[in-house]
Design a protein around this motif. Structure first.
Motif, mmCIF file in Angstrom:
data_model
loop_
_atom_site.group_PDB
_atom_site.id
_atom_site.type_symbol
_atom_site.label_atom_id
_atom_site.label_comp_id
_atom_site.label_asym_id
_atom_site.label_seq_id
_atom_site.Cartn_x
_atom_site.Cartn_y
_atom_site.Cartn_z
ATOM 1 N N ASN A 29 49.659 41.253 39.309
ATOM 2 C CA ASN A 29 50.263 40.383 40.213
ATOM 3 C C ASN A 29 48.879 40.139 41.131
ATOM 4 N N VAL A 30 48.723 39.197 42.059
ATOM 5 C CA VAL A 30 47.764 38.844 43.174
ATOM 6 C C VAL A 30 47.663 40.171 43.986
ATOM 7 N N LYS A 31 46.517 40.624 44.271
ATOM 8 C CA LYS A 31 46.107 41.636 45.238
ATOM 9 C C LYS A 31 46.491 41.066 46.904
ATOM 10 N N LYS A 32 47.216 42.203 47.315
ATOM 11 C CA LYS A 32 47.528 41.929 48.760
ATOM 12 C C LYS A 32 46.166 41.604 49.482
ATOM 13 N N GLY A 33 46.176 40.798 50.408
ATOM 14 C CA GLY A 33 45.064 40.469 51.343
ATOM 15 C C GLY A 33 44.325 39.436 50.506
ATOM 16 N N THR A 34 44.749 38.729 49.612
ATOM 17 C CA THR A 34 43.881 37.558 48.669
ATOM 18 C C THR A 34 43.975 36.486 49.799
ATOM 19 N N VAL A 92 41.957 26.645 45.266
ATOM 20 C CA VAL A 92 43.205 26.478 44.314
ATOM 21 C C VAL A 92 44.059 25.334 44.666
ATOM 22 N N ASP A 93 44.463 24.912 43.547
ATOM 23 C CA ASP A 93 45.267 23.620 43.773
ATOM 24 C C ASP A 93 46.537 23.953 44.642
ATOM 25 N N GLN A 94 47.141 25.252 44.605
ATOM 26 C CA GLN A 94 48.261 25.435 45.428
ATOM 27 C C GLN A 94 48.116 26.939 45.564
ATOM 28 N N ALA A 95 48.163 27.435 46.581
ATOM 29 C CA ALA A 95 48.072 29.240 46.662
ATOM 30 C C ALA A 95 49.028 29.805 45.842
ATOM 31 N N GLU A 96 50.385 29.427 45.579
ATOM 32 C CA GLU A 96 51.358 30.134 44.763
ATOM 33 C C GLU A 96 50.729 29.901 43.287
ATOM 34 N N ASN A 97 49.655 29.177 42.817
ATOM 35 C CA ASN A 97 49.288 29.352 41.519
ATOM 36 C C ASN A 97 48.249 30.356 41.169
ATOM 37 N N THR A 98 47.835 30.911 42.205
ATOM 38 C CA THR A 98 46.552 31.898 42.303
ATOM 39 C C THR A 98 46.799 32.974 41.104
ATOM 40 N N LYS A 99 45.944 33.289 40.316
ATOM 41 C CA LYS A 99 46.135 34.329 39.335
ATOM 42 C C LYS A 99 45.012 35.526 39.574
ATOM 43 N N ASN A 100 45.443 36.640 39.188
ATOM 44 C CA ASN A 100 44.778 37.827 39.205
ATOM 45 C C ASN A 100 43.975 37.710 37.927
ATOM 46 N N PRO A 101 42.627 37.632 38.169
ATOM 47 C CA PRO A 101 41.841 37.581 36.789
ATOM 48 C C PRO A 101 41.887 38.891 35.776
ATOM 49 N N MET A 102 42.138 40.012 36.306
ATOM 50 C CA MET A 102 42.738 41.225 35.731
ATOM 51 C C MET A 102 44.035 41.258 35.171
#
Length: 198
Positions: A61-66, A48-58
């Motif tokens: 929120n982003v899942k804990k442990g990603t 990812v370009d930056q971790a904070e920009n990660t998205k949950n495809p569903m």
């Protein structure tokens, strides 16, 4: 009919509860077992370009442990359910660093004269790893030949320190005598300036 239906449901529940996934293996040894028969491939984490920009495809929120590889920070990061971690691994560096550019010669070296006894070169080092023992190691000069630097057997201790080389021989010309070192898998080059007698 009901017996068959219950057997099918029991089997489905068992598979759902106790299922494991394997990629490259028919006998996974964990919830997810990624193997390759020739042991030549690695696991590539999502970039990812930056971790904070990660998205949950569903969505949501982003899942804990990603876990992701953050391209901006050039490191691996994980999400703890509340925030992103700092870098877990940032670049790979050698635990031992030699600072050949800071080499210190104890006495002048003069063209066509044998090097005086007790002439040494001191090279600072830093060691982030464990203590490393080495045997006596000689290094011959290049460019200006006729000199030898010998590192007596010893240890590179954890933390900062200094390696002391004994210099011997008779330099063949004035100029820069170069010594290429390779110690504990780390290479560097230090230079002794050979002078004329005034």
């Amino acid at each position: 009919m009901i017996k068959k239906l219950l057997t099918g449901l029991n089997l489905l529940v068992f598979i759902t509860v106790f299922s494991q996934s394997g990629i490259g293996t028919h006998t996974p040894e964990g919830a997810l077992d990624i193997s390759y028969p020739d042991n030549e491939w690695g696991l590539v984490l999502p970039h990812v370009d930056q971790a904070e920009n990660t998205k949950n495809p569903m969505g949501g929120n982003v899942k804990k442990g990603t876990i992701v590889y953050d391209s901006k920070e050039d490191c691996i990061r994980y999400f703890n359910g509340d925030k992103w971690s700092g870098c877990l691994l940032r670049g790979i560096t050698d635990p031992i660093k030699l600072d050949c550019s800071s080499a210190v010669l104890s006495k002048d070296v003069i063209i066509n004269y044998p090097v005086s006894t007790q002439t040494t070169v001191s090279i600072p080092y830093s060691n982030l790893g464990v203590d490393f023992d080495y045997g006596e190691t000689p290094f011959l000069s290049q460019n200006v030949t006729g000199l030898m630097a010998v590192l007596p057997s010893g240890s590179i201790k954890k933390g900062p320190g200094v390696l002391v080389f004994s210099i011997s021989g008779t330099p063949s010309a004035k100029g820069e005598a170069k010594f290429s070192l390779s110690i504990a898998g780390v290479t560097c080059e230090f230079v002794i300036t050979v002078k004329e007698l005034y």
